[in-house]
Design an enzyme around this catalytic site. Structure first.
Site, PDB file in Angstrom:
ATOM      1  N   LEU A 109      44.941  32.996  38.411  1.00 55.61           N
ATOM      2  CA  LEU A 109      45.809  31.823  38.234  1.00 55.61           C
ATOM      3  C   LEU A 109      44.931  30.631  37.883  1.00 55.61           C
ATOM      4  CD1 LEU A 109      48.557  30.293  38.570  1.00 55.61           C
ATOM      5  CD2 LEU A 109      47.992  30.041  40.989  1.00 55.61           C
ATOM      6  N   ILE A 140      40.850  32.283  41.005  1.00 52.67           N
ATOM      7  CA  ILE A 140      41.282  30.998  40.456  1.00 52.67           C
ATOM      8  C   ILE A 140      40.469  30.760  39.186  1.00 52.67           C
ATOM      9  CG2 ILE A 140      41.553  28.527  40.874  1.00 52.67           C
ATOM     10  CD1 ILE A 140      43.298  30.365  42.736  1.00 52.67           C
ATOM     11  N   LYS A 141      41.188  30.439  38.107  1.00 55.05           N
ATOM     12  CA  LYS A 141      40.516  30.228  36.817  1.00 55.05           C
ATOM     13  C   LYS A 141      40.075  28.779  36.665  1.00 55.05           C
ATOM     14  CE  LYS A 141      42.029  32.704  32.971  1.00 55.05           C
ATOM     15  NZ  LYS A 141      43.088  33.176  32.056  1.00 55.05           N
ATOM     16  N   ILE A 142      38.794  28.604  36.377  1.00 51.67           N
ATOM     17  CA  ILE A 142      38.220  27.277  36.125  1.00 51.67           C
ATOM     18  C   ILE A 142      37.544  27.315  34.762  1.00 51.67           C
ATOM     19  CG2 ILE A 142      36.436  25.635  36.852  1.00 51.67           C
ATOM     20  CD1 ILE A 142      36.913  26.416  39.734  1.00 51.67           C
TER      21      ILE A 142
END
Length: 366
Positions: A109, A140-142
């Site tokens: 996400l 978690i997408k960064i």
């Protein structure tokens, strides 16, 4: 007959699906992809959610409910998205727990694309989303922007699983591996466990060729059309093998650390003259991930050739990059442009998504 997608897994590469919506989960199709095709994870992004929200009424009731609670449009989006991600994470839990625990089974996400150049905002939202989903097998997408690097390091040090997205250049990719390793070292120094911290670095492919190929034509290097992204990816794999070996890495590996795998993204062919499975076939190799859109997955299942290709042609890859440099094509400048355009490509659907939510909200309130 042997399933071509499962054959990829046998060669040490994991296929993740670059798509999510409620329909695929409700219909049982997602479960079939896991069982029949050996799909081992899911990635999402604002464009994928925008498509899901605007093409079905599945989300209307949730949007209306959250709107009545007085939530902002951003909060409504993440409120709804988190539910989908949780559900997908439960579906992939069996994959997360099989073989080597934590090797796969992740669902990704993304933080808001509006935060791509905001270190503090990214760090804060990454932690909020991590806590909201509250599942071991979520990433978690960064974005791997300059401002993203300290956020990646801090999130890893905080024990989050991170999918670093929007990588186009080799220098930036190496900086991302450094952020990952430093984050783990920070964690060790604080006396915290690192064996279940997981990360991937998403290297985007076809977009590189879309930009470079017309330049090659101008320079009389037509024979290299469609080869620059693959050459870059092979060189990235060389960096991966160098960084995740040797004394510094070994100290972390002895404490249970897992290498940050390379993930191939943007693997659907955008040039109709290319094979629709070109980018998948060219980069199959151990300890990597390939996240593919549904149509590419279906195409590979039908006519893809699974063979270990990633380690092959490294000299040619080096030569390709040398040739384009000699011709005056500045790859560093191109990859910077791609990063900026990539952020914009996610901002547009995100804004569209929020506008669609606003419309729904007005309807609900009325």
């Amino acid at each position: 007959m042997e399933n071509r997608l499962k054959k990829i897994h046998e060669l040490g590469q994991s296929i993740w699906l670059d798509f999510i919506d409620r329909k695929i989960m409700d219909s049982g199709d997602m479960q079939k992809l896991i069982t029949d095709d050996g799909v081992r994870g899911v990635t999402s992004n604002p464009a994928i959610f925008e498509k899901a929200f605007s093409s079905s009424s599945d989300y209307d009731a949730d949007i209306a409910r959250l709107a009545k609670e007085g939530k902002s449009n951003d909060d409504i989006f993440y409120g709804v998205a988190v539910e989908d991600i949780k559900r997908a994470a439960d579906m992939f839990l069996q994959v997360y727990e099989d073989e080597v625990k934590g090797a796969d089974g992740y669902v990704s996400l993304e933080v808001s694309p509006r935060l791509a150049n905001d270190t503090e905002g990214t760090t804060k939202q990454a932690l909020e989303l991590w806590k909201a989903v509250h599942k071991d097998n979520v990433m978690i997408k960064i974005p791997g922007t300059k401002e993203g690097l300290p956020a990646i390091q801090k999130s890893i040090a905080g024990g989050l699983n991170i999918n670093v997205t929007l990588l186009f250049g080799l220098e930036r990719y190496e900086a991302v591996t450094e952020a990952y390793i430093k984050g783990l070292e920070e964690r060790v120094a604080a006396g915290k466990p690192i064996e279940y911290v997981s990360s991937v670095a998403s290297f985007f492919l076809s977009r590189i060729d879309v930009l470079v190929d017309p330049m090659l034509k101008e320079k009389g290097l037509d024979h290299l059309k469609g080869e620059v992204a693959i050459a870059s990816a092979k060189k990235a794999y060389e960096i991966y093998k160098r960084v995740f070996s040797g004394e510094r890495w070994q100290k972390l590996a002895d404490k249970g650390a897992k290498p940050q795998r390379l993930l191939w993204a943007s693997t659907g062919s955008k040039d109709p003259s290319f094979s629709d499975v070109k980018y998948v076939e060219a980069l199959i190799g151990p300890d990597t991930v390939d996240t593919i859109p549904m149509e590419t997955l279906v195409a590979f299942r039908d006519h893809g050739n699974a063979a270990n290709t990633l380690d092959q042609g490294l000299d040619e890859a080096t030569k390709t990059l040398e040739q384009i440099k000699a011709a005056g094509i500045d790859l560093a400048k191109i990859t910077q442009q791609l990063e900026e355009e990539g952020i914009e490509k996610f901002n547009q659907p995100y804004d569209k998504l929020l506008a669609a939510i606003e419309k729904q909200k007005q309807k609900a309130v009325a």
